[in-house]
Design a protein around this motif. Structure first.
Motif, mmCIF file in Angstrom:
data_model
loop_
_atom_site.group_PDB
_atom_site.id
_atom_site.type_symbol
_atom_site.label_atom_id
_atom_site.label_comp_id
_atom_site.label_asym_id
_atom_site.label_seq_id
_atom_site.Cartn_x
_atom_site.Cartn_y
_atom_site.Cartn_z
ATOM 1 N N LYS A 97 8.645 -6.037 34.108
ATOM 2 C CA LYS A 97 7.984 -7.334 34.078
ATOM 3 C C LYS A 97 8.873 -8.365 33.388
ATOM 4 O O LYS A 97 9.633 -8.038 32.473
ATOM 5 C CB LYS A 97 6.654 -7.236 33.301
ATOM 6 C CG LYS A 97 5.575 -6.426 33.967
ATOM 7 C CD LYS A 97 4.317 -6.451 33.092
ATOM 8 C CE LYS A 97 3.190 -5.655 33.726
ATOM 9 N NZ LYS A 97 1.967 -5.693 32.901
ATOM 10 N N ALA A 98 8.757 -9.586 33.816
ATOM 11 C CA ALA A 98 9.489 -10.681 33.167
ATOM 12 C C ALA A 98 8.659 -11.205 31.993
ATOM 13 O O ALA A 98 8.249 -12.363 31.944
ATOM 14 C CB ALA A 98 9.786 -11.783 34.171
ATOM 15 N N GLU A 99 8.393 -10.320 31.031
ATOM 16 C CA GLU A 99 7.645 -10.692 29.833
ATOM 17 C C GLU A 99 8.176 -9.878 28.666
ATOM 18 O O GLU A 99 8.801 -8.832 28.855
ATOM 19 C CB GLU A 99 6.154 -10.421 30.008
ATOM 20 C CG GLU A 99 5.814 -8.948 30.115
ATOM 21 C CD GLU A 99 4.323 -8.674 30.106
ATOM 22 O OE1 GLU A 99 3.957 -7.526 29.770
ATOM 23 O OE2 GLU A 99 3.546 -9.587 30.417
ATOM 24 N N VAL A 100 7.981 -10.372 27.455
ATOM 25 C CA VAL A 100 8.406 -9.663 26.251
ATOM 26 C C VAL A 100 7.198 -9.502 25.344
ATOM 27 O O VAL A 100 6.568 -10.486 24.946
ATOM 28 C CB VAL A 100 9.521 -10.420 25.509
ATOM 29 C CG1 VAL A 100 9.864 -9.712 24.208
ATOM 30 C CG2 VAL A 100 10.757 -10.532 26.391
ATOM 31 N N ALA A 101 6.864 -8.263 25.054
ATOM 32 C CA ALA A 101 5.756 -7.981 24.144
ATOM 33 C C ALA A 101 6.261 -7.663 22.744
ATOM 34 O O ALA A 101 5.669 -8.065 21.752
ATOM 35 C CB ALA A 101 4.912 -6.827 24.687
ATOM 36 N N THR A 102 7.363 -6.933 22.650
ATOM 37 C CA THR A 102 7.944 -6.590 21.352
ATOM 38 C C THR A 102 9.460 -6.711 21.442
ATOM 39 O O THR A 102 10.040 -6.635 22.537
ATOM 40 C CB THR A 102 7.582 -5.149 20.927
ATOM 41 O OG1 THR A 102 8.040 -4.233 21.934
ATOM 42 C CG2 THR A 102 6.098 -4.988 20.732
ATOM 43 N N THR A 131 8.602 -14.455 22.087
ATOM 44 C CA THR A 131 8.354 -13.407 21.099
ATOM 45 C C THR A 131 9.502 -13.373 20.105
ATOM 46 O O THR A 131 10.673 -13.347 20.501
ATOM 47 C CB THR A 131 8.207 -12.036 21.776
ATOM 48 O OG1 THR A 131 7.100 -12.084 22.698
ATOM 49 C CG2 THR A 131 7.942 -10.952 20.748
ATOM 50 N N ASN A 132 9.174 -13.374 18.805
ATOM 51 C CA ASN A 132 10.181 -13.431 17.758
ATOM 52 C C ASN A 132 10.287 -12.114 17.014
ATOM 53 O O ASN A 132 9.293 -11.395 16.831
ATOM 54 C CB ASN A 132 9.850 -14.542 16.754
ATOM 55 C CG ASN A 132 10.018 -15.921 17.363
ATOM 56 O OD1 ASN A 132 11.100 -16.479 17.374
ATOM 57 N ND2 ASN A 132 8.928 -16.476 17.885
ATOM 58 N N VAL A 150 19.658 -6.517 20.160
ATOM 59 C CA VAL A 150 18.260 -6.840 20.456
ATOM 60 C C VAL A 150 17.834 -6.079 21.709
ATOM 61 O O VAL A 150 18.541 -6.087 22.728
ATOM 62 C CB VAL A 150 18.083 -8.354 20.664
ATOM 63 C CG1 VAL A 150 16.623 -8.680 20.927
ATOM 64 C CG2 VAL A 150 18.587 -9.122 19.451
ATOM 65 N N VAL A 151 16.670 -5.426 21.630
ATOM 66 C CA VAL A 151 16.114 -4.705 22.780
ATOM 67 C C VAL A 151 14.714 -5.246 23.045
ATOM 68 O O VAL A 151 13.736 -4.765 22.466
ATOM 69 C CB VAL A 151 16.062 -3.184 22.525
ATOM 70 C CG1 VAL A 151 15.624 -2.451 23.793
ATOM 71 C CG2 VAL A 151 17.400 -2.660 22.030
ATOM 72 N N PRO A 152 14.581 -6.271 23.911
ATOM 73 C CA PRO A 152 13.237 -6.765 24.252
ATOM 74 C C PRO A 152 12.535 -5.775 25.183
ATOM 75 O O PRO A 152 13.142 -5.241 26.113
ATOM 76 C CB PRO A 152 13.519 -8.096 24.968
ATOM 77 C CG PRO A 152 14.981 -8.364 24.770
ATOM 78 C CD PRO A 152 15.634 -7.057 24.558
ATOM 79 N N VAL A 172 17.372 -7.464 33.715
ATOM 80 C CA VAL A 172 18.729 -7.884 33.372
ATOM 81 C C VAL A 172 18.796 -9.414 33.325
ATOM 82 O O VAL A 172 18.124 -10.100 34.095
ATOM 83 C CB VAL A 172 19.729 -7.323 34.404
ATOM 84 C CG1 VAL A 172 21.142 -7.840 34.129
ATOM 85 C CG2 VAL A 172 19.709 -5.802 34.379
ATOM 86 N N ASN A 173 19.628 -9.925 32.388
ATOM 87 C CA ASN A 173 19.846 -11.369 32.211
ATOM 88 C C ASN A 173 18.621 -12.101 31.650
ATOM 89 O O ASN A 173 18.491 -13.317 31.837
ATOM 90 C CB ASN A 173 20.303 -12.037 33.507
ATOM 91 C CG ASN A 173 21.715 -11.622 33.891
ATOM 92 O OD1 ASN A 173 22.555 -11.392 33.027
ATOM 93 N ND2 ASN A 173 21.968 -11.518 35.183
ATOM 94 N N THR A 174 17.744 -11.379 30.977
ATOM 95 C CA THR A 174 16.665 -12.050 30.256
ATOM 96 C C THR A 174 17.248 -12.764 29.044
ATOM 97 O O THR A 174 18.054 -12.204 28.298
ATOM 98 C CB THR A 174 15.602 -11.033 29.805
ATOM 99 O OG1 THR A 174 15.019 -10.425 30.965
ATOM 100 C CG2 THR A 174 14.496 -11.713 29.004
#
Length: 405
Positions: free
Chosen positions: A115-120, A202-203, A142-144, A154-156
């Protein structure tokens, strides 16, 4: 004869009927894949549909990088439907499938895409301490991941941010091979750097990098003392200047400094100290006799100080020695300092006893109230003639042919 032909006729009919049934049982089942879609978003529902002309329910074998499973179908209106389980659809990657049916060779693959989303955001950084000067660096990794703990596409975009002193910087980096990374170089100044990252809103948490000073440069030293008398009692304090590196940063607290002292006899004394706010101090007791010291300090293998010279004056010019009780009791004193006061307790006095130019015994005592007393026991020293030498404060006195009785 008719009976024989009749028997043969019926036997032929039975054999022909059996052959026809066998050929019908061996007939291939016609199954075709109806689902054309091969790309799915992770977490979505995946159903593979097949058309069939027979009422059969073969199992579907599914395999991905996490394991394998068998899926049972539902059958309705000549259509087989296989619902892929969540343990497969919740993990990104390629899924291989094969229909387990005799006479049917049907297999394929489909893709579970992130998915093109970041939860953690999993963040790693190290080393936690680097050297000032602009050549040393720490690496931010960093591992989103999405809500199902899968790496993002890839390329996020990932925004790497850091703050040092009055400077705030941010850099855009992109994920590749599941991670995004950035080398963060030190500045010329020492201090603490704060580092964080952000991706798709997400930070991460805040990380701290300590930027310490680099290799120290040469420095100077000084000596401080309450007076210049060799009383064996007072303390001389050695101090360094503020030790800095080539970028003018004060060295880290705890930097180890060693002071080497060479006296007039060529002996080496040593004392040590550690820096606080760039200054190291160390203390050493005064000698108990006139002496000249040459002092030099080192930060081992990295920096050194200038040489300084410290002189100490003699305080005891002479002392009395009294023999009593058949010369077996020896009194040394009074031992007086530079103002004619009694020397502080603890001055070392040695008594050396010889016979026929051979050293028999050495006794060492320390002064108390300006005196030192020695008692020679008859069980150790028989009645005879001996030579005595007394040493203290750099002064030696000899008493030859003293008779003990």
């Amino acid at each position: 004869m008719k009976l024989k032909y009749t028997y043969l006729f019926f036997l032929g009919l039975i054999l022909l009927s059996s052959f026809t049934i066998m050929k019908e049982g061996e007939r291939d089942v016609d199954i075709k894949l109806l689902t054309a879609q091969i790309d799915y978003e992770v977490g979505s529902r995946v159903i593979l549909k097949f058309s069939t002309s027979e009422n059969v329910k073969p199992l579907l074998y599914c395999s991905n990088s996490y394991g394998s499973t068998l899926v049972s179908p539902t059958f309705e209106s000549n259509t087989l439907e296989y619902t892929i389980p969540k343990n497969i659809t919740h993990k990104i990657g390629v899924v291989n499938w094969k229909l387990l049916q005799d006479g049917v060779s049907l297999s394929g693959t489909f893709n579970i895409n992130p998915k093109a989303e970041v939860a953690t955001i999993e963040t790693y950084i190290g080393p936690p301490s680097i050297e000032a000067g602009g050549t040393d660096y720490t690496m931010l990794v960093v591992v989103p991941t999405d809500s199902l703990d899968n790496p993002v596409p890839v390329n996020t975009l990932v925004n790497a941010k850091h703050q040092f002193l009055s400077l705030e910087e941010s850099h855009n980096i992109f994920t590749n091979n599941l991670i995004a990374f950035k080398n963060i170089y030190s500045k010329k100044e020492s201090g603490r750097m704060l580092v964080s990252s952000e991706s798709l809103g997400t930070n991460s948490k805040e990380f701290t990098i300590n930027i310490s000073s680099s290799i120290p440069t040469d420095f100077s030293i000084t000596a401080k003392r309450p007076h210049d008398y060799a009383d064996g009692n007072q303390i001389t304090t050695f101090s360094t200047s503020i030790i800095k590196d080539k970028q003018n940063n004060v060295v880290s607290d705890g930097t180890f400094v060693m002071f080497f002292i060479k006296n007039s006899k060529g002996n080496i004394l040593k004392t040590t100290g550690t820096t606080i706010d760039g200054i190291a101090t160390s203390k050493i007791i005064h000698p108990d006799y006139a002496d000249n010291w040459v002092i030099k300090a080192f930060v081992d293998g990295m920096a050194e100080s200038n040489d300084i010279t410290v002189n100490y004056q003699q305080v005891i010019e002479d002392f009395n020695v009294a023999f009593s009780n058949n010369n077996r009791d020896i009194s040394v004193g009074p031992l007086q300092s530079f103002m004619q006061q009694m020397i502080p307790d603890g001055l070392q006095v040695k008594l050396l006893i010889y016979k026929n130019n051979k050293l028999l015994e050495t006794y060492t005592k320390t002064s108390y109230n300006g005196y030192v007393y020695f008692k020679l026991k008859p069980a150790i020293f028989e009645n005879d003639t001996y030579n005595f030498r007394i040493e203290t404060a750099g002064i030696e006195k000899e008493f030859n042919n003293k008779k003990l009785w």
